[in-house]
Design a protein around this motif. Structure first.
Motif, PDB file in Angstrom:
ATOM      1  N   LYS A 115       0.838  -1.207   0.000  1.00  9.59           N
ATOM      2  CA  LYS A 115       0.000   0.000   0.000  1.00  9.59           C
ATOM      3  C   LYS A 115       0.873   1.257   0.000  1.00  9.59           C
ATOM      4  O   LYS A 115       0.552   2.239  -0.664  1.00  9.59           O
ATOM      5  CB  LYS A 115      -0.923   0.010   1.218  1.00  9.59           C
ATOM      6  N   LYS A 116       1.983   1.195   0.727  1.00  8.25           N
ATOM      7  CA  LYS A 116       2.890   2.348   0.766  1.00  8.25           C
ATOM      8  C   LYS A 116       3.468   2.614  -0.620  1.00  8.25           C
ATOM      9  O   LYS A 116       3.573   3.766  -1.046  1.00  8.25           O
ATOM     10  CB  LYS A 116       4.010   2.117   1.782  1.00  8.25           C
ATOM     11  N   VAL A 117       3.827   1.560  -1.333  1.00  7.39           N
ATOM     12  CA  VAL A 117       4.371   1.713  -2.688  1.00  7.39           C
ATOM     13  C   VAL A 117       3.352   2.403  -3.588  1.00  7.39           C
ATOM     14  O   VAL A 117       3.687   3.316  -4.350  1.00  7.39           O
ATOM     15  CB  VAL A 117       4.791   0.341  -3.273  1.00  7.39           C
ATOM     16  N   VAL A 118       2.092   2.005  -3.477  1.00  4.06           N
ATOM     17  CA  VAL A 118       1.032   2.616  -4.286  1.00  4.06           C
ATOM     18  C   VAL A 118       0.851   4.076  -3.884  1.00  4.06           C
ATOM     19  O   VAL A 118       0.743   4.962  -4.743  1.00  4.06           O
ATOM     20  CB  VAL A 118      -0.291   1.830  -4.154  1.00  4.06           C
ATOM     21  N   ASP A 119       0.838   4.344  -2.575  1.00  5.39           N
ATOM     22  CA  ASP A 119       0.673   5.721  -2.110  1.00  5.39           C
ATOM     23  C   ASP A 119       1.828   6.618  -2.571  1.00  5.39           C
ATOM     24  O   ASP A 119       1.625   7.783  -2.917  1.00  5.39           O
ATOM     25  CB  ASP A 119       0.551   5.763  -0.586  1.00  5.39           C
ATOM     26  N   VAL A 120       3.030   6.083  -2.584  1.00  9.54           N
ATOM     27  CA  VAL A 120       4.187   6.852  -3.069  1.00  9.54           C
ATOM     28  C   VAL A 120       3.985   7.208  -4.541  1.00  9.54           C
ATOM     29  O   VAL A 120       4.234   8.343  -4.960  1.00  9.54           O
ATOM     30  CB  VAL A 120       5.502   6.066  -2.854  1.00  9.54           C
ATOM     31  N   LYS A 121       3.510   6.252  -5.321  1.00  5.03           N
ATOM     32  CA  LYS A 121       3.267   6.510  -6.751  1.00  5.03           C
ATOM     33  C   LYS A 121       2.127   7.515  -6.940  1.00  5.03           C
ATOM     34  O   LYS A 121       2.195   8.355  -7.835  1.00  5.03           O
ATOM     35  CB  LYS A 121       2.972   5.203  -7.486  1.00  5.03           C
ATOM     36  N   VAL A 122       1.105   7.439  -6.101  1.00  5.85           N
ATOM     37  CA  VAL A 122       0.005   8.404  -6.168  1.00  5.85           C
ATOM     38  C   VAL A 122       0.545   9.807  -5.886  1.00  5.85           C
ATOM     39  O   VAL A 122       0.204  10.766  -6.586  1.00  5.85           O
ATOM     40  CB  VAL A 122      -1.132   8.031  -5.186  1.00  5.85           C
ATOM     41  N   CYS A 123       1.416   9.932  -4.882  1.00  4.96           N
ATOM     42  CA  CYS A 123       2.018  11.231  -4.563  1.00  4.96           C
ATOM     43  C   CYS A 123       2.823  11.772  -5.734  1.00  4.96           C
ATOM     44  O   CYS A 123       2.715  12.958  -6.067  1.00  4.96           O
ATOM     45  CB  CYS A 123       2.936  11.108  -3.351  1.00  4.96           C
ATOM     46  N   THR A 170       2.416  11.092  -8.820  1.00  4.98           N
ATOM     47  CA  THR A 170       1.469  11.460  -9.869  1.00  4.98           C
ATOM     48  C   THR A 170       0.823  12.806  -9.566  1.00  4.98           C
ATOM     49  O   THR A 170       0.711  13.656 -10.453  1.00  4.98           O
ATOM     50  CB  THR A 170       0.390  10.367 -10.023  1.00  4.98           C
ATOM     51  N   LEU A 171       0.418  13.013  -8.317  1.00  6.93           N
ATOM     52  CA  LEU A 171      -0.185  14.298  -7.931  1.00  6.93           C
ATOM     53  C   LEU A 171       0.802  15.442  -8.138  1.00  6.93           C
ATOM     54  O   LEU A 171       0.427  16.513  -8.615  1.00  6.93           O
ATOM     55  CB  LEU A 171      -0.646  14.247  -6.470  1.00  6.93           C
ATOM     56  N   THR A 197      -4.192  22.589  -5.546  1.00  7.85           N
ATOM     57  CA  THR A 197      -4.967  21.451  -5.034  1.00  7.85           C
ATOM     58  C   THR A 197      -4.171  20.152  -5.122  1.00  7.85           C
ATOM     59  O   THR A 197      -4.068  19.412  -4.141  1.00  7.85           O
ATOM     60  CB  THR A 197      -6.294  21.313  -5.824  1.00  7.85           C
ATOM     61  N   ASP A 198      -3.592  19.883  -6.279  1.00  2.00           N
ATOM     62  CA  ASP A 198      -2.851  18.628  -6.470  1.00  2.00           C
ATOM     63  C   ASP A 198      -1.621  18.563  -5.566  1.00  2.00           C
ATOM     64  O   ASP A 198      -1.352  17.533  -4.941  1.00  2.00           O
ATOM     65  CB  ASP A 198      -2.426  18.475  -7.933  1.00  2.00           C
ATOM     66  N   ILE A 199      -0.879  19.648  -5.482  1.00  7.54           N
ATOM     67  CA  ILE A 199       0.337  19.643  -4.677  1.00  7.54           C
ATOM     68  C   ILE A 199      -0.001  19.582  -3.191  1.00  7.54           C
ATOM     69  O   ILE A 199       0.701  18.918  -2.417  1.00  7.54           O
ATOM     70  CB  ILE A 199       1.229  20.843  -5.035  1.00  7.54           C
ATOM     71  N   THR A 200      -1.085  20.215  -2.774  1.00 10.23           N
ATOM     72  CA  THR A 200      -1.529  20.136  -1.377  1.00 10.23           C
ATOM     73  C   THR A 200      -1.891  18.700  -1.022  1.00 10.23           C
ATOM     74  O   THR A 200      -1.539  18.208   0.061  1.00 10.23           O
ATOM     75  CB  THR A 200      -2.726  21.079  -1.131  1.00 10.23           C
ATOM     76  N   ASP A 201      -2.597  18.022  -1.924  1.00  9.90           N
ATOM     77  CA  ASP A 201      -2.938  16.614  -1.692  1.00  9.90           C
ATOM     78  C   ASP A 201      -1.681  15.764  -1.584  1.00  9.90           C
ATOM     79  O   ASP A 201      -1.577  14.876  -0.725  1.00  9.90           O
ATOM     80  CB  ASP A 201      -3.834  16.080  -2.819  1.00  9.90           C
ATOM     81  N   CYS A 202      -0.720  16.026  -2.443  1.00  5.40           N
ATOM     82  CA  CYS A 202       0.550  15.302  -2.411  1.00  5.40           C
ATOM     83  C   CYS A 202       1.258  15.530  -1.072  1.00  5.40           C
ATOM     84  O   CYS A 202       1.747  14.586  -0.450  1.00  5.40           O
ATOM     85  CB  CYS A 202       1.440  15.745  -3.567  1.00  5.40           C
ATOM     86  N   LEU A 203       1.286  16.776  -0.622  1.00  8.24           N
ATOM     87  CA  LEU A 203       1.952  17.108   0.639  1.00  8.24           C
ATOM     88  C   LEU A 203       1.301  16.369   1.809  1.00  8.24           C
ATOM     89  O   LEU A 203       2.000  15.818   2.663  1.00  8.24           O
ATOM     90  CB  LEU A 203       1.935  18.613   0.878  1.00  8.24           C
ATOM     91  N   ALA A 204      -0.028  16.343   1.834  1.00  9.09           N
ATOM     92  CA  ALA A 204      -0.731  15.655   2.916  1.00  9.09           C
ATOM     93  C   ALA A 204      -0.359  14.172   2.951  1.00  9.09           C
ATOM     94  O   ALA A 204      -0.104  13.607   4.017  1.00  9.09           O
ATOM     95  CB  ALA A 204      -2.239  15.824   2.757  1.00  9.09           C
TER      96      ALA A 204
END
Length: 194
Positions: free
Chosen positions: A14-22, A24-25, A43-50
């Motif tokens: 799940k962490k690997v997927v979340d890293v890739k999502v970040c 991508t964002l 919006t996208d960068i804020t989501d990535c930061l969170a």
């Protein structure tokens, strides 16, 4: 299909997927910046930061990078005070990393794991060279804020004067009445440019 596989995934998967999502964002944020869609970039960068704050340690350079990117996006979006805070947060994360590197308590940086030439001293030097660049970006953002304030004040003062003036499209053209002739002296002045 992906969601079903994530439900049964291990925390590491799940962490690997979340890293890739970040990642991508962050890329989407960069694309939005390039296309001048600043609100979407923020919006996208804020989501990535969170997400990165959850995934990485407090001294992670990835968090510092995201704070920097968010600061740039906020500056373009004319949110100057928020931009400055985000850029200052980037510096704070980097200073924390330097302190942890000196104390040998830093978090693991996955990007440096396979670098045979990596040393703590080299990373400290690299980070110390980044901080003045970010400080310069903070000053640029402050200058942009001042210029925006001046522009707003100028348009506020001249806006009152301009509101009394008629737009060009509403200015009527006086036509010559039938039978009216133009005097030769007027014609001569116009032809001579006077």
């Amino acid at each position: 299909m992906l969601f079903r596989s994530l439900e049964s995934a291990t925390p590491e998967e799940k962490k690997v997927v979340d890293v890739k999502v970040c990642e991508t964002l962050l890329l989407l944020g960069e694309v939005s910046l390039e296309s001048e869609n600043y609100e979407q970039a923020v919006t996208d960068i804020t989501d990535c930061l969170a997400k990165r704050k959850v995934l990485h340690a407090e001294d992670s350079r990835r968090i510092a990078e995201t704070h920097f990117d968010l600061g740039v996006a906020l500056g373009h979006f004319n949110k100057f005070d928020e931009a400055i805070k985000s850029l200052e947060s980037s510096i704070a994360v980097l200073k924390k990393r330097i302190a942890n590197l000196k104390e040998k308590t830093e978090s693991k940086d996955e990007s440096k794991a396979s670098d045979a030439f990596y040393t703590r001293e080299a990373e400290i030097t690299e980070i110390e060279s980044l901080i003045p660049e970010i400080e310069e970006k903070i000053q640029d953002t402050k200058d942009m804020k001042d210029q925006d304030k001046e522009k707003t004040q100028e348009s506020g003062f001249s806006g009152a004067a301009k509101s009394d003036a008629k737009p060009i499209s509403s200015i009527s053209v006086k036509r010559k009445a039938e039978g009216e002739s133009t005097s030769p002296t007027k014609k001569a002045h116009v032809q001579n440019g006077n």
